[in-house]
Design an enzyme around this catalytic site. Sequence first.
Site, PDB file in Angstrom:
ATOM      1  N   GLU A 124       8.450 -22.200 -23.286  1.00 10.15           N
ATOM      2  CA  GLU A 124       7.787 -21.576 -24.440  1.00 10.15           C
ATOM      3  C   GLU A 124       6.344 -22.038 -24.615  1.00 10.15           C
ATOM      4  OE1 GLU A 124       9.862 -21.482 -28.080  1.00 10.15           O
ATOM      5  OE2 GLU A 124      11.759 -20.979 -27.137  1.00 10.15           O
ATOM      6  N   TYR A 149       7.479 -24.974 -33.256  1.00 10.73           N
ATOM      7  CA  TYR A 149       8.255 -25.711 -32.243  1.00 10.73           C
ATOM      8  C   TYR A 149       7.504 -25.760 -30.918  1.00 10.73           C
ATOM      9  CZ  TYR A 149      11.458 -26.186 -28.299  1.00 10.73           C
ATOM     10  OH  TYR A 149      12.018 -26.561 -27.104  1.00 10.73           O
ATOM     11  N   LYS A 153       5.816 -28.890 -28.720  1.00 14.77           N
ATOM     12  CA  LYS A 153       6.215 -29.219 -27.341  1.00 14.77           C
ATOM     13  C   LYS A 153       4.990 -29.163 -26.423  1.00 14.77           C
ATOM     14  CE  LYS A 153       9.756 -30.001 -25.890  1.00 14.77           C
ATOM     15  NZ  LYS A 153      10.559 -31.255 -25.784  1.00 14.77           N
TER      16      LYS A 153
HETATM   17  P1  NAD Z   1      19.337 -30.252 -29.373  1.00 19.51           P
HETATM   18  O1  NAD Z   1      18.712 -29.873 -30.669  1.00 19.51           O
HETATM   19  O2  NAD Z   1      20.696 -29.764 -29.043  1.00 19.51           O
HETATM   20  O3  NAD Z   1      19.374 -31.837 -29.244  1.00 19.51           O
HETATM   21  C1  NAD Z   1      18.315 -32.655 -29.640  1.00 19.51           C
HETATM   22  C2  NAD Z   1      18.841 -34.087 -29.730  1.00 19.51           C
HETATM   23  O4  NAD Z   1      17.735 -34.943 -30.076  1.00 19.51           O
HETATM   24  C3  NAD Z   1      19.919 -34.279 -30.798  1.00 19.51           C
HETATM   25  O5  NAD Z   1      20.965 -35.093 -30.311  1.00 19.51           O
HETATM   26  C4  NAD Z   1      19.170 -34.978 -31.927  1.00 19.51           C
HETATM   27  O6  NAD Z   1      20.006 -35.821 -32.719  1.00 19.51           O
HETATM   28  C5  NAD Z   1      18.143 -35.790 -31.142  1.00 19.51           C
HETATM   29  N1  NAD Z   1      16.959 -36.135 -31.953  1.00 19.51           N
HETATM   30  C6  NAD Z   1      16.229 -35.289 -32.731  1.00 19.51           C
HETATM   31  N2  NAD Z   1      15.233 -35.976 -33.337  1.00 19.51           N
HETATM   32  C7  NAD Z   1      15.323 -37.267 -32.883  1.00 19.51           C
HETATM   33  C8  NAD Z   1      14.575 -38.435 -33.129  1.00 19.51           C
HETATM   34  N3  NAD Z   1      13.524 -38.436 -33.961  1.00 19.51           N
HETATM   35  N4  NAD Z   1      14.935 -39.579 -32.501  1.00 19.51           N
HETATM   36  C9  NAD Z   1      16.012 -39.596 -31.669  1.00 19.51           C
HETATM   37  N5  NAD Z   1      16.772 -38.526 -31.407  1.00 19.51           N
HETATM   38  C10 NAD Z   1      16.434 -37.362 -32.004  1.00 19.51           C
HETATM   39  O7  NAD Z   1      18.278 -29.824 -28.271  1.00 19.51           O
HETATM   40  P2  NAD Z   1      18.496 -29.284 -26.787  1.00 19.51           P
HETATM   41  O8  NAD Z   1      18.634 -27.824 -26.831  1.00 19.51           O
HETATM   42  O9  NAD Z   1      19.508 -30.113 -26.112  1.00 19.51           O
HETATM   43  O10 NAD Z   1      17.043 -29.613 -26.181  1.00 19.51           O
HETATM   44  C11 NAD Z   1      16.798 -30.867 -25.571  1.00 19.51           C
HETATM   45  C12 NAD Z   1      15.405 -30.869 -24.982  1.00 19.51           C
HETATM   46  O11 NAD Z   1      15.289 -29.829 -24.026  1.00 19.51           O
HETATM   47  C13 NAD Z   1      14.303 -30.632 -26.005  1.00 19.51           C
HETATM   48  O12 NAD Z   1      13.205 -31.452 -25.647  1.00 19.51           O
HETATM   49  C14 NAD Z   1      13.953 -29.167 -25.823  1.00 19.51           C
HETATM   50  O13 NAD Z   1      12.611 -28.924 -26.181  1.00 19.51           O
HETATM   51  C15 NAD Z   1      14.177 -29.012 -24.347  1.00 19.51           C
HETATM   52  N6  NAD Z   1      14.507 -27.656 -23.874  1.00 19.51           N
HETATM   53  C16 NAD Z   1      15.560 -26.970 -24.444  1.00 19.51           C
HETATM   54  C17 NAD Z   1      15.907 -25.734 -23.923  1.00 19.51           C
HETATM   55  C18 NAD Z   1      17.076 -24.934 -24.490  1.00 19.51           C
HETATM   56  O14 NAD Z   1      17.308 -23.817 -24.075  1.00 19.51           O
HETATM   57  N7  NAD Z   1      17.848 -25.468 -25.433  1.00 19.51           N
HETATM   58  C19 NAD Z   1      15.179 -25.183 -22.849  1.00 19.51           C
HETATM   59  C20 NAD Z   1      14.106 -25.911 -22.323  1.00 19.51           C
HETATM   60  C21 NAD Z   1      13.790 -27.148 -22.824  1.00 19.51           C
HETATM   61  O1  DAU Z   2      12.945 -20.956 -23.607  1.00 21.11           O
HETATM   62  C1  DAU Z   2      13.394 -22.248 -23.874  1.00 21.11           C
HETATM   63  C2  DAU Z   2      13.736 -22.376 -25.345  1.00 21.11           C
HETATM   64  O2  DAU Z   2      14.961 -21.649 -25.525  1.00 21.11           O
HETATM   65  C3  DAU Z   2      13.914 -23.815 -25.792  1.00 21.11           C
HETATM   66  O3  DAU Z   2      12.665 -24.467 -25.704  1.00 21.11           O
HETATM   67  C4  DAU Z   2      14.435 -23.892 -27.224  1.00 21.11           C
HETATM   68  O4  DAU Z   2      14.701 -25.249 -27.563  1.00 21.11           O
HETATM   69  C5  DAU Z   2      15.714 -23.093 -27.317  1.00 21.11           C
HETATM   70  O5  DAU Z   2      16.179 -23.078 -28.650  1.00 21.11           O
HETATM   71  C6  DAU Z   2      15.478 -21.675 -26.823  1.00 21.11           C
HETATM   72  O6  DAU Z   2      14.574 -20.980 -27.721  1.00 21.11           O
HETATM   73  P1  DAU Z   2      14.831 -19.458 -28.170  1.00 21.11           P
HETATM   74  O7  DAU Z   2      14.121 -19.242 -29.437  1.00 21.11           O
HETATM   75  O8  DAU Z   2      14.588 -18.523 -27.042  1.00 21.11           O
HETATM   76  O9  DAU Z   2      16.446 -19.549 -28.385  1.00 21.11           O
HETATM   77  P2  DAU Z   2      17.415 -18.973 -29.525  1.00 21.11           P
HETATM   78  O10 DAU Z   2      18.806 -19.322 -29.075  1.00 21.11           O
HETATM   79  O11 DAU Z   2      17.010 -19.401 -30.877  1.00 21.11           O
HETATM   80  O12 DAU Z   2      17.208 -17.408 -29.416  1.00 21.11           O
HETATM   81  C7  DAU Z   2      17.331 -16.718 -28.174  1.00 21.11           C
HETATM   82  C8  DAU Z   2      16.910 -15.273 -28.413  1.00 21.11           C
HETATM   83  O13 DAU Z   2      17.866 -14.632 -29.253  1.00 21.11           O
HETATM   84  C9  DAU Z   2      15.591 -15.131 -29.143  1.00 21.11           C
HETATM   85  O14 DAU Z   2      14.920 -13.980 -28.648  1.00 21.11           O
HETATM   86  C10 DAU Z   2      15.990 -14.915 -30.605  1.00 21.11           C
HETATM   87  C11 DAU Z   2      17.277 -14.140 -30.473  1.00 21.11           C
HETATM   88  N1  DAU Z   2      18.296 -14.327 -31.515  1.00 21.11           N
HETATM   89  C12 DAU Z   2      18.620 -15.595 -31.905  1.00 21.11           C
HETATM   90  C13 DAU Z   2      19.616 -15.803 -32.840  1.00 21.11           C
HETATM   91  C14 DAU Z   2      19.982 -17.203 -33.307  1.00 21.11           C
HETATM   92  C15 DAU Z   2      18.980 -13.222 -32.025  1.00 21.11           C
HETATM   93  O15 DAU Z   2      18.694 -12.067 -31.646  1.00 21.11           O
HETATM   94  N2  DAU Z   2      19.967 -13.422 -32.931  1.00 21.11           N
HETATM   95  C16 DAU Z   2      20.323 -14.663 -33.375  1.00 21.11           C
HETATM   96  O16 DAU Z   2      21.255 -14.777 -34.198  1.00 21.11           O
END
Ligand code: NAD
Ligand code: DAU
Length: 333
Positions: A124, A149, A153
């Site tokens: 993102e 967000y 990042k």
């Molecule tokens: P998540 O929200 O599921 O988990 C985040 C974790 O960090 C939680 O366990 C939370 O308790 C902990 N945390 C939050 N604030 C904290 C703090 N101040 N100190 C210590 N711990 C803390 O997130 P996720 O989806 O597992 O994402 C993890 C990482 O991967 C993030 O850096 C996110 O930007 C990155 N990322 C996520 C995605 C995705 O699709 N979810 C994709 C690409 C990158």
């Molecule tokens: O691309 C990586 C990112 O993917 C990570 O950096 C973020 O931590 C992770 O949360 C995710 O971000 P998105 O905003 O893409 O994910 P989210 O699951 O919130 O939403 C995915 C897509 O679905 C987005 O286009 C918004 C849409 N959406 C989301 C929700 C919760 C819906 O249409 N309906 C919903 O109820």
Amino acid sequence: MTRRLLVTGGAGFIGSAFVHHVLAHTDDSVTVLDSFTYAGHRGSLEDLPAERCAVVVGDVADPEVVERLVADVDAVVHFAAESHNDNSLADPSPFLRTNLMGTFNLLEAVRRHGTRFHHISTDEVYGDLALDDPERFTETTPYNPSSPYSATKAGSDLLVRAWVRSFGVQATLSNCSNNYGPRQHVEKFIPRQITNLLDGIRPRLYGTGENVRDWIHAEDHSSAVLRILDAGEIGRTYLIGADGEKSNREVVEMILGLMGRPADDYDHVNDRAGHDLRYAIDAAPLREELGWRPRYRDFEAGLAATIDWYRENERWWRPQKAATEAKYQLVGQ
Ligand code: NAD
Ligand code: DAU
């Protein structure tokens, strides 16, 4: 040689997948540093060998706990973050504290101790693409984040790059696309729709549903991070993706089909402010230079297994569900 790893955010969705992956595929030991926000879950770290996995409850924005833990490890893998775009629109302040100040504290500690650092980031940071753009994100795509967000990042990535260049910190970075799989919080798109359907609620698509995300299984994200930690070039950014582009509408239709419901059994709800249209990753350097390959190449099969996991693990997600839906209801989503 076995390593001692500090995994920040190891009780979250991807951090816990990484901890499971490391313990299953290496002899390394892991200390998790996690403050257990609403997104951290004890149950995600159940049944791990206590002699190889310790959990410390603490905040990455607290320099003292960070200093104490970094002093004792060979490498840090930094997942901890506030991770949900919708939350960052409602209240950006924890995103600045954790994502920027937390990363700063870790960088200062690894700088003092000469510790290897891997920073986990997101696609993102590059903003979004048009639906018909033939280009995908690469490591040289200019930064152009849209949400609080993704802006934090992006800021954290730039801090890491500056600490590499100015202070010689031994860091690598990775920017991954959207993850799916077990143990993802019910606020996120895929688990929200699955658990809604389990509760008899129709899935909710933001806006038109044409927005595209590039899906990768969290297990494949984990294997890529481990590969970069082992063999990545210091100072480099690697993009992680598995060629999984799908529109949100396609994903909802697939979930409905897998759960035995008609393909049009969903509602359109208010769009997200500033909603990014499309993400797409070109992961060629990771595949060609580091030889990484994703295991989960069939998205529908991975989604079916994820649905089964939520069916079988209601105990894990149920306590979060009502409060999460109440927050969405306030903004018409
Ligand atoms: P998540 O929200 O599921 O988990 C985040 C974790 O960090 C939680 O366990 C939370 O308790 C902990 N945390 C939050 N604030 C904290 C703090 N101040 N100190 C210590 N711990 C803390 O997130 P996720 O989806 O597992 O994402 C993890 C990482 O991967 C993030 O850096 C996110 O930007 C990155 N990322 C996520 C995605 C995705 O699709 N979810 C994709 C690409 C990158
Ligand atoms: O691309 C990586 C990112 O993917 C990570 O950096 C973020 O931590 C992770 O949360 C995710 O971000 P998105 O905003 O893409 O994910 P989210 O699951 O919130 O939403 C995915 C897509 O679905 C987005 O286009 C918004 C849409 N959406 C989301 C929700 C919760 C819906 O249409 N309906 C919903 O109820």
